[in-house]
Design an enzyme around this catalytic site. Structure first.
Site, PDB file in Angstrom:
ATOM      1  N   HIS A 256      -0.389   0.516 -10.323  1.00 14.04           N
ATOM      2  CA  HIS A 256      -1.313  -0.744  -9.129  1.00 14.04           C
ATOM      3  C   HIS A 256      -2.014  -1.798  -9.777  1.00 14.04           C
ATOM      4  O   HIS A 256      -2.753  -1.372 -10.557  1.00 14.04           O
ATOM      5  CB  HIS A 256      -2.376   0.393  -8.746  1.00 14.04           C
TER       6      HIS A 256
ATOM      7  N   GLU B 200      -2.906   7.512  -4.089  1.00 17.59           N
ATOM      8  CA  GLU B 200      -3.422   7.699  -6.048  1.00 17.59           C
ATOM      9  C   GLU B 200      -4.482   8.330  -6.531  1.00 17.59           C
ATOM     10  O   GLU B 200      -5.783   8.644  -5.926  1.00 17.59           O
ATOM     11  CB  GLU B 200      -3.419   5.740  -6.268  1.00 17.59           C
TER      12      GLU B 200
ATOM     13  N   ARG C  91       0.825  -1.265   0.038  1.00 18.88           N
ATOM     14  CA  ARG C  91       0.259  -0.082   0.744  1.00 18.88           C
ATOM     15  C   ARG C  91       1.162   1.049   0.303  1.00 18.88           C
ATOM     16  O   ARG C  91       1.838   0.996   0.366  1.00 18.88           O
ATOM     17  CB  ARG C  91      -0.606  -0.331   1.374  1.00 18.88           C
TER      18      ARG C  91
HETATM   19  C1  DGY Z   1      -6.186  -5.461  -3.249  1.00 23.85           C
HETATM   20  O1  DGY Z   1      -6.355  -6.163  -3.792  1.00 23.85           O
HETATM   21  O2  DGY Z   1      -5.856  -5.035  -2.086  1.00 23.85           O
HETATM   22  C2  DGY Z   1      -4.884  -5.102  -4.560  1.00 23.85           C
HETATM   23  O3  DGY Z   1      -4.558  -3.635  -3.992  1.00 23.85           O
HETATM   24  C3  DGY Z   1      -5.801  -4.804  -5.358  1.00 23.85           C
HETATM   25  O4  DGY Z   1      -6.174  -5.936  -6.176  1.00 23.85           O
END
Ligand code: DGY
Length: 323
Positions: free
Chosen positions: A289, A271, A242
């Protein structure tokens, strides 16, 4: 019996939307733009289930002003730090996520970033496309060898382990792990990995560090300037977890001053906004992402949500309940 009213907050793979429409009274967000907090508050009063995803924000305030009709938030994605799960729970709303199905593809993207930044693939492609390549020479665009190097993995859940699998068996890398809880000996043995107690113990030992811990307030700026200073000069940082886990300004400084060798990022704190100082770093590979972005995985994530919803509305405990 009438079908549960279900709201999907973004467009999903067609195969999943079609299947869901057969089972539920389904509303799709055809504009494919994130809902505002006010729209969420209103949706909580209208739908039996809402299916949010990582681009949605559901802080406590969203749950305050309404007596919710919603009984479940079935998140499309494994990370759910964007949902205030305690506030949802207080209003009697269950929350589920989609683990497992995206581990392999997310680890594939972490490997992609690691290889790209170490072997200067982004820089090389930019040079070639710009017509700046003058031909082969022994000193041209020298990178760092990945095979046999030491990889530190912070967060050793499913995705961290998928990363270890690739790095150890595919590239003969030595694996060092830092994880909140003790990793069972048989799991470490699978990858010939060693667990160290703290991030401070891990960083100075590694050529590469890959982040696979959850996001959210608890891990905000886990990688800060002090910890970047603990990395080896020439080491690389990879983040597919993240954005908030890394202090982006501190990283930009470390890249600029050469405190570390480079970085590969698939996730960002705000983002889709990327700070100019990151865009200007040549020793940084940036992806939008893409961790789970394969047809197979995005469909599997959708079908996993469907399974959670079906279990919930048929009176069974959804397998991926997180709150
Ligand atoms: C998640 O699943 O948390 C990702 O960041 C999106 O695939």
């Amino acid at each position: 019996m009438s079908k549960p009213k279900v709201l999907v907050t973004r467009r999903w793979p067609q195969a999943v939307e079609e299947k869901m429409a057969q089972i539920f009274d389904l509303s799709l967000n055809t504009s494919d733009t994130p809902l505002t907090e006010a729209e969420f508050t209103s949706a909580l009063g209208q739908y039996d289930a809402i299916l949010p995803t990582v681009t949605d924000r559901l802080p406590a305030a969203v749950f305050e002003s309404t007596a919710p009709r919603t009984r479940i938030l079935a998140n499309y994605g494994v990370g759910f730090a964007h949902i205030d799960t305690a506030a949802a729970k207080d209003r009697g709303i269950a929350v589920t996520n989609t683990p497992d199905v995206l581990s392999e593809c997310t680890a594939d993207i972490a490997m992609t970033l690691m290889l790209m930044v170490a072997r200067r693939a982004g820089e090389g492609e930019r040079e070639l496309r710009d017509g700046r390549w003058t031909g082969w020479r022994p000193t041209h665009m020298i990178g760092t060898k990945v095979s046999g190097a030491t990889l530190g993995i912070i967060g050793f859940g499913r995705i961290g382990q998928a990363m270890a699998q690739r790095a150890h068996f595919g590239f003969g890398m030595k694996i060092i792990v830092q994880n909140r809880s003790a990793v069972p000996a048989e799991v470490l043995a699978r990858y010939n990995a060693v667990q160290v107690p703290t991030i401070e113990d891990l960083l100075p030992q590694c050529n590469f560090v890959s982040l696979h811990c959850p996001g959210g307030v608890a891990n905000r700026h886990l990688i800060n300037s002090r910890r970047l200073d603990l990395m080896r000069p020439g080491a690389f940082l990879i983040n597919t977890a993240r954005g908030e886990v890394v202090d982006e300004h501190a990283l930009a400084q470390a890249l600029w001053f050469g405190t570390i060798g480079g970085a590969g990022l698939d996730v960002f704190e705000r983002e889709p906004k990327i700070p100019r100082e990151l865009l200007d770093s040549d020793n940084l590979v940036l992806l939008p992402h893409l961790g789970s972005a394969t047809r197979e995985t995005r469909e599997a994530m959708g079908f996993r949500v469907l399974e959670n919803l079906s279990d919930f509305f048929e009176g069974r405990q959804p397998r991926d309940r997180v709150a």
